[in-house]
Design an enzyme around this catalytic site. Structure first.
Site, PDB file in Angstrom:
ATOM      1  N   SER A 191      35.696 -61.922  80.230  1.00 40.16           N
ATOM      2  CA  SER A 191      35.965 -61.187  81.365  1.00 40.16           C
ATOM      3  C   SER A 191      36.875 -61.628  82.554  1.00 40.16           C
ATOM      4  CB  SER A 191      34.711 -60.331  82.175  1.00 40.16           C
ATOM      5  OG  SER A 191      35.075 -59.323  83.102  1.00 40.16           O
ATOM      6  N   TYR A 204      25.857 -61.672  85.364  1.00 42.04           N
ATOM      7  CA  TYR A 204      27.088 -61.338  84.356  1.00 42.04           C
ATOM      8  C   TYR A 204      28.420 -62.080  84.505  1.00 42.04           C
ATOM      9  CZ  TYR A 204      30.544 -58.397  82.278  1.00 42.04           C
ATOM     10  OH  TYR A 204      31.815 -57.848  81.545  1.00 42.04           O
TER      11      TYR A 204
HETATM   12  P1  NAD Z   1      30.051 -51.083  75.762  1.00 42.44           P
HETATM   13  O1  NAD Z   1      28.726 -50.513  76.412  1.00 42.44           O
HETATM   14  O2  NAD Z   1      30.838 -49.864  75.252  1.00 42.44           O
HETATM   15  O3  NAD Z   1      29.762 -52.294  74.894  1.00 42.44           O
HETATM   16  C1  NAD Z   1      28.819 -53.004  74.940  1.00 42.44           C
HETATM   17  C2  NAD Z   1      28.043 -53.235  73.726  1.00 42.44           C
HETATM   18  O4  NAD Z   1      26.927 -54.428  73.843  1.00 42.44           O
HETATM   19  C3  NAD Z   1      26.945 -51.939  73.678  1.00 42.44           C
HETATM   20  O5  NAD Z   1      27.441 -50.813  73.062  1.00 42.44           O
HETATM   21  C4  NAD Z   1      25.777 -52.621  72.795  1.00 42.44           C
HETATM   22  O6  NAD Z   1      25.809 -52.231  71.530  1.00 42.44           O
HETATM   23  C5  NAD Z   1      25.993 -53.904  73.073  1.00 42.44           C
HETATM   24  N1  NAD Z   1      24.728 -54.643  73.407  1.00 42.44           N
HETATM   25  C6  NAD Z   1      24.263 -54.573  74.573  1.00 42.44           C
HETATM   26  N2  NAD Z   1      23.144 -55.123  74.819  1.00 42.44           N
HETATM   27  C7  NAD Z   1      22.799 -55.539  73.466  1.00 42.44           C
HETATM   28  C8  NAD Z   1      21.726 -56.296  72.841  1.00 42.44           C
HETATM   29  N3  NAD Z   1      20.478 -56.353  73.397  1.00 42.44           N
HETATM   30  N4  NAD Z   1      21.675 -56.245  71.463  1.00 42.44           N
HETATM   31  C9  NAD Z   1      22.765 -55.612  70.691  1.00 42.44           C
HETATM   32  N5  NAD Z   1      23.886 -55.275  71.174  1.00 42.44           N
HETATM   33  C10 NAD Z   1      23.912 -55.092  72.658  1.00 42.44           C
HETATM   34  O7  NAD Z   1      30.909 -51.685  76.944  1.00 42.44           O
HETATM   35  P2  NAD Z   1      32.172 -52.282  76.607  1.00 42.44           P
HETATM   36  O8  NAD Z   1      32.711 -52.547  78.122  1.00 42.44           O
HETATM   37  O9  NAD Z   1      33.043 -51.949  75.569  1.00 42.44           O
HETATM   38  O10 NAD Z   1      31.947 -54.044  76.647  1.00 42.44           O
HETATM   39  C11 NAD Z   1      32.230 -54.847  75.549  1.00 42.44           C
HETATM   40  C12 NAD Z   1      32.662 -55.947  75.935  1.00 42.44           C
HETATM   41  O11 NAD Z   1      33.548 -56.148  76.753  1.00 42.44           O
HETATM   42  C13 NAD Z   1      31.311 -56.661  76.598  1.00 42.44           C
HETATM   43  O12 NAD Z   1      31.154 -58.247  76.395  1.00 42.44           O
HETATM   44  C14 NAD Z   1      31.694 -56.580  78.098  1.00 42.44           C
HETATM   45  O13 NAD Z   1      31.179 -57.433  78.922  1.00 42.44           O
HETATM   46  C15 NAD Z   1      33.254 -56.764  78.135  1.00 42.44           C
HETATM   47  N6  NAD Z   1      33.903 -56.330  79.192  1.00 42.44           N
HETATM   48  C16 NAD Z   1      34.033 -55.143  79.802  1.00 42.44           C
HETATM   49  C17 NAD Z   1      34.995 -54.856  80.608  1.00 42.44           C
HETATM   50  C18 NAD Z   1      34.970 -53.236  81.109  1.00 42.44           C
HETATM   51  O14 NAD Z   1      35.560 -52.969  82.076  1.00 42.44           O
HETATM   52  N7  NAD Z   1      34.517 -52.505  80.408  1.00 42.44           N
HETATM   53  C19 NAD Z   1      35.594 -55.766  81.298  1.00 42.44           C
HETATM   54  C20 NAD Z   1      35.669 -57.219  80.795  1.00 42.44           C
HETATM   55  C21 NAD Z   1      34.764 -57.442  79.789  1.00 42.44           C
END
Ligand code: NAD
Ligand code: MG
Length: 299
Positions: A191, A204
């Site tokens: 991230s 985080y």
């Molecule tokens: P999202 O909520 O769609 O995806 C996160 C997923 O993590 C969930 O769908 C879930 O299936 C999984 N998860 C969480 N806890 C879990 C557990 N205990 N067991 C199994 N699965 C679990 O949100 P997203 O934003 O698409 O996130 C995907 C990745 O992108 C993450 O690693 C997040 O940190 C990273 N990210 C997101 C952003 C943003 O702005 N959305 C920015 C930087 C990084």
């Protein structure tokens, strides 16, 4: 398929609308099905060009957001995909599986909680069995809960965030090494928070710095085996993570507006980065962090 796809030249400022999400709350984990406004995961727009033909991929957090967009793109590029997610996310996962199957590729659904160390290992074994092998791993699952101060940050949250974001990545990757042949790839989701930690995301953001470092160290260790490890660092992307306490509620309407492009990113805008790092064309790219963040400067 829509008339424009990710290969159509457009103005990146206006390719997707500048959204102003209303304040909203979902319990953890959030669902794409309930997000306002909805997101673009490429269902109607991602066009494959045969870059992952025959790959067998395991993607965590593949039901929603970035992981779902990556799963759709991988399938359109010719891969069979195993999707991991939490059991509470079955509705989102079924939707993505349906999109993948319409593409003519296999979608294997493997729900389970990544805080369970033995599940992390059995997940890999199950994916290998169902897919007939494994040559692409995307460690994308993540947990983000905003807390105002360190005094309010509970031990339980600290530990769970580390379990999901980095301990599971170590366990799944380690289990995967028994199966990944030369030519395989691992892509980890880090991230912008690894470089610019928000005051409300101390736990985080520090896991994301760890993921970056883990990826760069492991890339060197696995290079002689022909296994490439890279990372993708998203900026503000509109996903269910943000409304299930990922952001303070009052921050939601402004989400993503302070980037140079002036808008939040959509999950499908992340997919090409994962495709590139998984495809053979990136053969000399290892230990890289590819930033997909709307233009915020990074080291
Ligand atoms: P999202 O909520 O769609 O995806 C996160 C997923 O993590 C969930 O769908 C879930 O299936 C999984 N998860 C969480 N806890 C879990 C557990 N205990 N067991 C199994 N699965 C679990 O949100 P997203 O934003 O698409 O996130 C995907 C990745 O992108 C993450 O690693 C997040 O940190 C990273 N990210 C997101 C952003 C943003 O702005 N959305 C920015 C930087 C990084
Ligand atoms: Mg989800």
């Amino acid at each position: 398929m829509a008339s424009t796809d990710q290969l159509t030249f457009t103005d990146p400022v206006t390719r997707f609308p500048d959204i102003t999400p209303p304040k909203q709350d979902q319990s953890e984990p959030g669902l794409d099905a309930e997000l306002i406004p909805g997101t673009d995961r490429g269902e109607d727009s991602y066009r494959g060009t045969g870059r992952l033909e025959g790959r067998r991929a395991l993607i965590t957090g593949a039901d929603s957001g970035i992981g779902a967009a990556v799963a759709i793109a991988f399938a359109r590029e010719g891969a069979d995909v195993a999707l991991n997610y939490l059991p509470q996310e079955e509705k989102d996962a079924q939707h993505i599986a349906e999109v993948i199957r319409r593409t003519g590729r296999r979608a294997i659904l493997l729900p389970g909680d990544l805080t369970d160390a033995s599940f992390c290992r059995s997940l890999v074994e199950e994916a290998v069995r169902e897919l007939g092998g494994l040559d692409a791993l995307v460690n994308n699952a993540g947990r983000q809960i905003a807390v105002e101060s360190l005094e309010e940050l509970e031990d339980e949250q600290w530990t769970t965030t580390y379990e999901v974001n980095i301990h599971a990545m170590y366990r799944i990757t380690k289990a995967g090494l028994a199966h990944l042949p030369a030519g395989s790839t691992i892509v980890n989701t880090t991230s912008i928070q690894a470089y610019e930690p928000s005051t409300t995301l101390i736990d985080y953001a520090s896991t994301k710095a760890a993921i970056n470092n883990f990826s760069k160290g492991l890339a060197q260790q696995l290079a002689p085996k022909g296994i490439r490890v890279n990372a993708v660092a998203p900026g503000p992307i509109w996903t269910p993570l943000q409304v299930s306490d990922g952001q303070p509620k009052e921050a939601l309407p402004e989400f993503g507006k302070s980037t140079p492009l002036g808008r939040a990113g959509q999950p499908t805008e992340l997919a090409p980065a994962y495709v590139f790092l998984t495809s053979p064309e990136s053969s000399y790219v290892l230990g890289e962090t590819l930033h997909v963040n709307g233009g915020s400067p990074t080291p």
